[in-house]
Design a protein around this motif. Structure first.
Motif, mmCIF file in Angstrom:
data_model
loop_
_atom_site.group_PDB
_atom_site.id
_atom_site.type_symbol
_atom_site.label_atom_id
_atom_site.label_comp_id
_atom_site.label_asym_id
_atom_site.label_seq_id
_atom_site.Cartn_x
_atom_site.Cartn_y
_atom_site.Cartn_z
ATOM 1 N N SER A 2 0.815 -1.194 0.000
ATOM 2 C CA SER A 2 0.000 0.000 0.000
ATOM 3 C C SER A 2 0.858 1.256 0.000
ATOM 4 O O SER A 2 2.010 1.249 0.407
ATOM 5 C CB SER A 2 -0.922 -0.005 1.219
ATOM 6 O OG SER A 2 -0.155 0.021 2.400
ATOM 7 N N LEU A 3 0.216 2.296 -0.449
ATOM 8 C CA LEU A 3 0.830 3.615 -0.486
ATOM 9 C C LEU A 3 0.143 4.459 0.574
ATOM 10 O O LEU A 3 -1.087 4.537 0.605
ATOM 11 C CB LEU A 3 0.623 4.235 -1.874
ATOM 12 C CG LEU A 3 1.092 5.665 -2.064
ATOM 13 C CD1 LEU A 3 2.613 5.728 -2.023
ATOM 14 C CD2 LEU A 3 0.585 6.200 -3.393
ATOM 15 N N ARG A 4 0.913 5.053 1.433
ATOM 16 C CA ARG A 4 0.366 6.002 2.403
ATOM 17 C C ARG A 4 0.797 7.390 1.972
ATOM 18 O O ARG A 4 1.990 7.642 1.770
ATOM 19 C CB ARG A 4 0.876 5.695 3.805
ATOM 20 C CG ARG A 4 0.361 6.698 4.835
ATOM 21 C CD ARG A 4 0.842 6.392 6.222
ATOM 22 N NE ARG A 4 0.399 7.427 7.139
ATOM 23 C CZ ARG A 4 0.911 7.613 8.339
ATOM 24 N NH1 ARG A 4 1.859 6.811 8.788
ATOM 25 N NH2 ARG A 4 0.468 8.575 9.110
ATOM 26 N N LEU A 5 -0.157 8.281 1.832
ATOM 27 C CA LEU A 5 0.135 9.656 1.442
ATOM 28 C C LEU A 5 -0.013 10.572 2.648
ATOM 29 O O LEU A 5 -1.025 10.517 3.352
ATOM 30 C CB LEU A 5 -0.817 10.115 0.339
ATOM 31 C CG LEU A 5 -0.774 9.317 -0.961
ATOM 32 C CD1 LEU A 5 -1.846 9.813 -1.924
ATOM 33 C CD2 LEU A 5 0.599 9.407 -1.598
ATOM 34 N N VAL A 6 0.982 11.403 2.855
ATOM 35 C CA VAL A 6 0.940 12.424 3.894
ATOM 36 C C VAL A 6 1.183 13.739 3.182
ATOM 37 O O VAL A 6 2.274 13.985 2.671
ATOM 38 C CB VAL A 6 2.002 12.177 4.993
ATOM 39 C CG1 VAL A 6 1.936 13.272 6.055
ATOM 40 C CG2 VAL A 6 1.826 10.804 5.616
ATOM 41 N N ARG A 7 0.141 14.567 3.120
ATOM 42 C CA ARG A 7 0.250 15.835 2.406
ATOM 43 C C ARG A 7 0.290 16.994 3.392
ATOM 44 O O ARG A 7 -0.384 16.963 4.427
ATOM 45 C CB ARG A 7 -0.931 15.992 1.457
ATOM 46 C CG ARG A 7 -0.911 14.981 0.328
ATOM 47 C CD ARG A 7 -1.955 15.298 -0.730
ATOM 48 N NE ARG A 7 -1.895 14.330 -1.800
ATOM 49 C CZ ARG A 7 -2.824 13.424 -2.045
ATOM 50 N NH1 ARG A 7 -3.900 13.358 -1.299
ATOM 51 N NH2 ARG A 7 -2.685 12.583 -3.047
ATOM 52 N N ALA A 8 1.062 18.001 3.040
ATOM 53 C CA ALA A 8 1.154 19.192 3.882
ATOM 54 C C ALA A 8 -0.243 19.784 4.045
ATOM 55 O O ALA A 8 -1.011 19.804 3.094
ATOM 56 C CB ALA A 8 2.093 20.211 3.246
ATOM 57 N N PRO A 9 -0.567 20.226 5.221
ATOM 58 C CA PRO A 9 0.188 20.256 6.480
ATOM 59 C C PRO A 9 -0.191 19.129 7.448
ATOM 60 O O PRO A 9 -0.059 19.283 8.655
ATOM 61 C CB PRO A 9 -0.224 21.598 7.063
ATOM 62 C CG PRO A 9 -1.676 21.721 6.681
ATOM 63 C CD PRO A 9 -1.772 21.068 5.313
#
Length: 157
Positions: A2-9
């Motif tokens: 899986s891909l985990r995305l953490v986008r600002a902020p």
């Protein structure tokens, strides 16, 4: 896988199963959204990856509080990432903050992958500066190549 995305902020806390982390460093203001393409490519990695994406929806860089928050988020996650991918995209900007971040990352221990679009105005400078401080870093010419290199490095440890 899986891909985990953490986008600002968004805040980040490492979770079990996250896999290695990849920070997408590169131009945002006045530059195409290359980060979305990089996320798609990372999603095809075949192993869990956490991607830190500094591009944020509705970012108003004229609001000082938003800019302070953005800079703090980037500073924290640039150092938390297992690998920092630098992409100098085509466009009118020389992407001065990305140049600054690359200079900082190149001078300290840590894994980096670097790509420069062939029409980026300072491509020669990026290549020559890295040749002196990080000669082992091969500068790639397409986003696909630099993402593939970063994923190989993360997969292989």
């Amino acid at each position: 896988m899986s891909l985990r995305l953490v986008r600002a902020p968004e805040p980040y806390e490492r979770l079990d199963g996250d896999g290695p982390s990849l920070f997408l460093a590169g131009g945002i203001t006045g530059i195409e959204d290359w980060q979305s393409r990089a996320e798609i490519l990372a999603g095809r990695a075949g192993f869990p990856v956490t991607v830190f994406n500094p591009r944020r929806a509705g970012f108003d860089m004229t609001r000082e509080a938003d800019s302070v928050e953005q800079i703090a988020w980037e500073h924290r996650l640039l150092r938390a990432a297992d690998l920092v991918l630098f992409w100098f995209a085509e466009g009118p900007s020389t992407q001065p903050i990305t140049l600054f971040e690359l200079g900082s990352a190149a001078e300290r221990p840590g894994r980096i992958a670097v790509g420069v679009h062939p029409s980026y105005s300072r491509a020669m400078d990026v290549r020559q500066q890295l040749r002196h401080v990080r000669p082992e870093v091969e500068v790639r010419s397409t986003l696909e190549e630099v993402v593939a290199e970063a994923l190989r490095a993360l997969r292989d440890g």
